[in-house]
Design a protein around this motif. Sequence first.
Motif, mmCIF file in Angstrom:
data_model
loop_
_atom_site.group_PDB
_atom_site.id
_atom_site.type_symbol
_atom_site.label_atom_id
_atom_site.label_comp_id
_atom_site.label_asym_id
_atom_site.label_seq_id
_atom_site.Cartn_x
_atom_site.Cartn_y
_atom_site.Cartn_z
ATOM 1 N N ASN A 72 22.482 -10.328 56.578
ATOM 2 C CA ASN A 72 22.341 -11.147 57.745
ATOM 3 C C ASN A 72 23.640 -11.238 58.757
ATOM 4 N N ASP A 73 24.221 -12.638 58.577
ATOM 5 C CA ASP A 73 25.487 -12.656 59.104
ATOM 6 C C ASP A 73 26.590 -12.340 58.693
ATOM 7 N N THR A 74 26.409 -11.416 57.329
ATOM 8 C CA THR A 74 27.512 -10.632 56.624
ATOM 9 C C THR A 74 27.677 -9.488 57.546
ATOM 10 N N VAL A 75 28.915 -9.298 57.866
ATOM 11 C CA VAL A 75 28.961 -7.682 58.587
ATOM 12 C C VAL A 75 29.348 -6.580 57.616
ATOM 13 N N ILE A 76 30.210 -6.892 56.682
ATOM 14 C CA ILE A 76 30.371 -5.819 55.891
ATOM 15 C C ILE A 76 31.148 -6.357 54.426
ATOM 16 N N HIS A 77 31.364 -5.796 53.545
ATOM 17 C CA HIS A 77 32.030 -6.008 52.196
ATOM 18 C C HIS A 77 31.405 -7.221 51.238
ATOM 19 N N GLY A 78 30.162 -7.275 51.771
ATOM 20 C CA GLY A 78 29.421 -8.100 50.762
ATOM 21 C C GLY A 78 29.378 -7.806 49.326
ATOM 22 N N ILE A 79 29.747 -8.811 48.563
ATOM 23 C CA ILE A 79 29.744 -8.442 46.911
ATOM 24 C C ILE A 79 28.173 -8.591 46.317
ATOM 25 N N VAL A 211 35.043 -12.214 63.810
ATOM 26 C CA VAL A 211 34.604 -12.250 62.434
ATOM 27 C C VAL A 211 35.662 -13.209 61.583
ATOM 28 N N LYS A 212 35.145 -13.589 60.396
ATOM 29 C CA LYS A 212 36.099 -14.272 59.437
ATOM 30 C C LYS A 212 35.694 -13.790 57.913
ATOM 31 N N VAL A 213 36.994 -14.066 57.215
ATOM 32 C CA VAL A 213 36.638 -13.436 55.880
ATOM 33 C C VAL A 213 36.398 -14.701 54.681
ATOM 34 N N LEU A 214 35.394 -14.617 53.946
ATOM 35 C CA LEU A 214 35.393 -16.061 52.908
ATOM 36 C C LEU A 214 36.589 -15.771 52.114
ATOM 37 N N PRO A 215 36.797 -17.048 51.312
ATOM 38 C CA PRO A 215 37.979 -17.049 50.408
ATOM 39 C C PRO A 215 37.748 -16.003 49.307
ATOM 40 N N VAL A 220 33.064 -10.243 54.842
ATOM 41 C CA VAL A 220 33.489 -10.410 56.532
ATOM 42 C C VAL A 220 32.042 -10.997 56.962
ATOM 43 N N LEU A 221 31.993 -12.134 57.667
ATOM 44 C CA LEU A 221 30.824 -12.769 58.493
ATOM 45 C C LEU A 221 31.267 -12.707 60.043
ATOM 46 N N THR A 222 30.143 -12.920 60.555
ATOM 47 C CA THR A 222 30.321 -13.274 62.067
ATOM 48 C C THR A 222 30.716 -14.614 62.147
ATOM 49 N N ALA A 223 31.743 -14.673 63.103
ATOM 50 C CA ALA A 223 32.390 -15.935 63.106
ATOM 51 C C ALA A 223 31.201 -16.939 63.928
ATOM 52 N N ASP A 224 30.324 -16.597 64.654
ATOM 53 C CA ASP A 224 29.290 -17.524 65.411
ATOM 54 C C ASP A 224 28.100 -17.698 64.461
#
Length: 248
Positions: A72-79, A211-215, A220-224
């Motif tokens: 969904n709102d995760t752009v890339i690099h989901g674990i 985009v923003k990156v989780l801790p 990487v998520l969409t900022a909005d």
Amino acid sequence: MIVLKTKSELSLMRIAGRISAQALEIAGQMVRPGITTAQIDREINKFIISQGATPSFLGYCGFPASACISLNDTVIHGIPGGRLIKEGDIVSIDVGAFYKGYHGDNAATFPAGKISPAAQALMDATRQSLYKGIDAARIGNRVGDISSAVQVHVERLGYSAVRKYVGHGVGKEMHESPEVPNFGRKGSGPRLAAGMTLAIEPMINQGGHEVKVLPDGWTVLTADGKLSAHFEQTVLITEGGPIILTEL
Ligand code: MG
């Protein structure tokens, strides 16, 4: 430096590309409501190893899985992990295989069950933009012609191309020169030449490009909070036009 691959290198890259493509196909067929992303990752891992290759992403900069699986709102690099895929999710899977010293790299976004028309439209536009980019990957053009083809297509439809992350050369290394942005000016950047192998990979957002990156340092998520889709192929530049190495 941009590495131009020799004929013998390309024969290995074709195999790496085919294994990557098969792994992606297997993963895509598993996408459905009720399955976890870890289950999909496990099958990807098993398949790649069964082909005498290794998963390119496993252990890369410490990445803990064989594929990136981004919902969904995760752009890339989901674990991959215990998260259950739900009806209506869109699931981006990025997977590479390393075979006898060479990488293949490809990605696609898959629907879980019935998805919204808006999600389908974003996926369609992202896939189309990849093929617009590939079509521009011709001798006589420059990298910016690929970038511009992607950007123009998606912006015309009201979407935005992620800027912080870009496509790349691929070969002995998973990330080689040149960078292949999904935005840019026609006629700019390095000249395309026969023997270049590029991972062209539009990451397209329904809303803004930010985009923003989780801790965790990866996700990487969409900022909005809006949706994002991702399609990628490994493409060889030849005198006769682009050849996709990650196609079955
Ligand atoms: Mg890539």
